[in-house]
Write an enzyme that holds these catalytic residues in place. Sequence first.
Site, PDB file in Angstrom:
ATOM      1  N   GLU A 129       0.840  -1.205   0.000  1.00  0.00           N
ATOM      2  CA  GLU A 129       0.000   0.000   0.000  1.00  0.00           C
ATOM      3  C   GLU A 129       0.876   1.256   0.000  1.00  0.00           C
ATOM      4  OE1 GLU A 129      -3.447   2.023   2.887  1.00  0.00           O
ATOM      5  OE2 GLU A 129      -2.124   0.449   3.647  1.00  0.00           O
ATOM      6  N   CYS A 178      -5.478  -2.700   3.039  1.00  0.00           N
ATOM      7  CA  CYS A 178      -5.289  -2.565   4.488  1.00  0.00           C
ATOM      8  C   CYS A 178      -6.546  -2.894   5.282  1.00  0.00           C
ATOM      9  CB  CYS A 178      -4.769  -1.155   4.795  1.00  0.00           C
ATOM     10  SG  CYS A 178      -4.175  -0.958   6.499  1.00  0.00           S
ATOM     11  N   LYS A 197      -9.724   2.371  -2.671  1.00  0.00           N
ATOM     12  CA  LYS A 197     -10.170   1.847  -1.383  1.00  0.00           C
ATOM     13  C   LYS A 197     -11.546   2.392  -1.040  1.00  0.00           C
ATOM     14  CE  LYS A 197      -8.535   1.342   3.408  1.00  0.00           C
ATOM     15  NZ  LYS A 197      -7.469   1.700   4.357  1.00  0.00           N
TER      16      LYS A 197
END
Length: 496
Positions: free
Chosen positions: A263, A374, A321
């Site tokens: 990430e 994440c 995301k």
Amino acid sequence: MADRLARFAVLPAAVRLLIAALAGAVGALGQAPFGIWPATLAALAVAMLIHASAYNARQAALMAWGFGIGYFGLALHWIVEPFLVDITRHGWMAPFALILMAGGAALFWALAAYLAARMRPGSALLFGLALVWAEITRSLIFTGFPWALLGHVWIGTDMAQWAAFGGPHLLSLITAISAWSLVLLYRRRWLAGGGLVLALFVAGFALRAPMTEAAEDAPVIRLVQPNAPQHQKWDPAFRQLFMDRMVVMTAAEEVPDLVVWPETAIPSLLNYIEADMQPLADAARGAPLVFGIQRRDDVGRFYNSLVVMDGVGGVHALYDKQHLVPFGEYIPGGAVAERLGLRGLAAQMGGFTPGHAPGPVDLPGIGQAVPLICYEGIFAEEITRGDDPQLLLLITNDAWFGRAAGPYQHLAQARLRAIEQGLPMVRVANTGVSAMIDPWGQIVADLPLGIDGFIDVPLPAPRMETYYVRWGDGPVFGLMTLLTLLCFAVARRNSD
């Protein structure tokens, strides 16, 4: 035994609360990195007995809150780490973060105890079921925080395979039933308690994960871990160092079928590099490259993104995301907060916007992958598979979590997602732990926490579609409802 509970009940409230909190801390030892699941069962059984000794619903709620304070205080102690990255600006918040997080999570358990005691005072089983409902609630409400669930203590054991049938909440239910079996044994109800223990023992061995080997023609995935400490990651003096480190590792040895960086691996905006990614393509030598990066759209909104670069340096696929971290990547009520000068800890440019297009993404030469960035890896119910995915693809920056419990708990949840979905997972973390996880949740290969390096690992084949993929949490919610009603009905006449 009743005398012992009576003696406990007349202790000063502060002493009882301290005992409950200590029991809760022991219960947290079942979570990673400790993995002492018997401690969780024993502590939860103690909590059930404490609940049974309460004089009224308010006292039951207070004791459960104390138990939760101890449990979440130890399990979530890593929550202070993000505030220590820039200690001069955010360090003062660290103790408040832990206190508020532990105390707030414990309130769910306190409310559960209160309602259970009002429905049927002294019922240990009803209290256990109420705790599972509390775990379900905190997993979903206020965007959810399903971290350190009671069921997570089974990760790494054969019992975790039951997640393929009912996800994390079935494991939490198994935890509560297991603890109740200890209560029955304590009360010398040998037949019921012993029979339940035997059934749970059999269940633990019924779904043993097989040893897996990738097919000879399986694609080889390169996991690249640059190990960029969070306080240096965005520092101009270190950016090129970490970029060069990833480029060198990408260009090393034989060419894999896919290269994956973590990430925000590239400390820049996609807007600035998209026109010329040839240096990355040269390093990958024709292999597709997955990397994390931030980007800005045409109206100035920022996204935390995953990019699939093709073999010639073009953007083949893009994923933004969707489930952002509250107070980390955005501030709830952001417009007001921005005027007050507040912004997310992880946001370099004032906060992110959630993406709208779910996965999967196409990986050239490999197939469809379910992308996760994440925090998204902790939400079992939010995974969008699409048609015939070959793997879960999770990139993360666990440098935020420090080097104690946080990264290992995050890794454990990744293992659970693989079991639930019946898919292998490629997990690449900035500072570790990066790992290839097979569809039974077993770690095939990994890069330890706190080192830089890379590993080439063949991709395990996926399993058949699991029951959890087909039905989600619905059957467990139905089972929980049935058990709660049945327990309430029986408890009206008999103490359990």
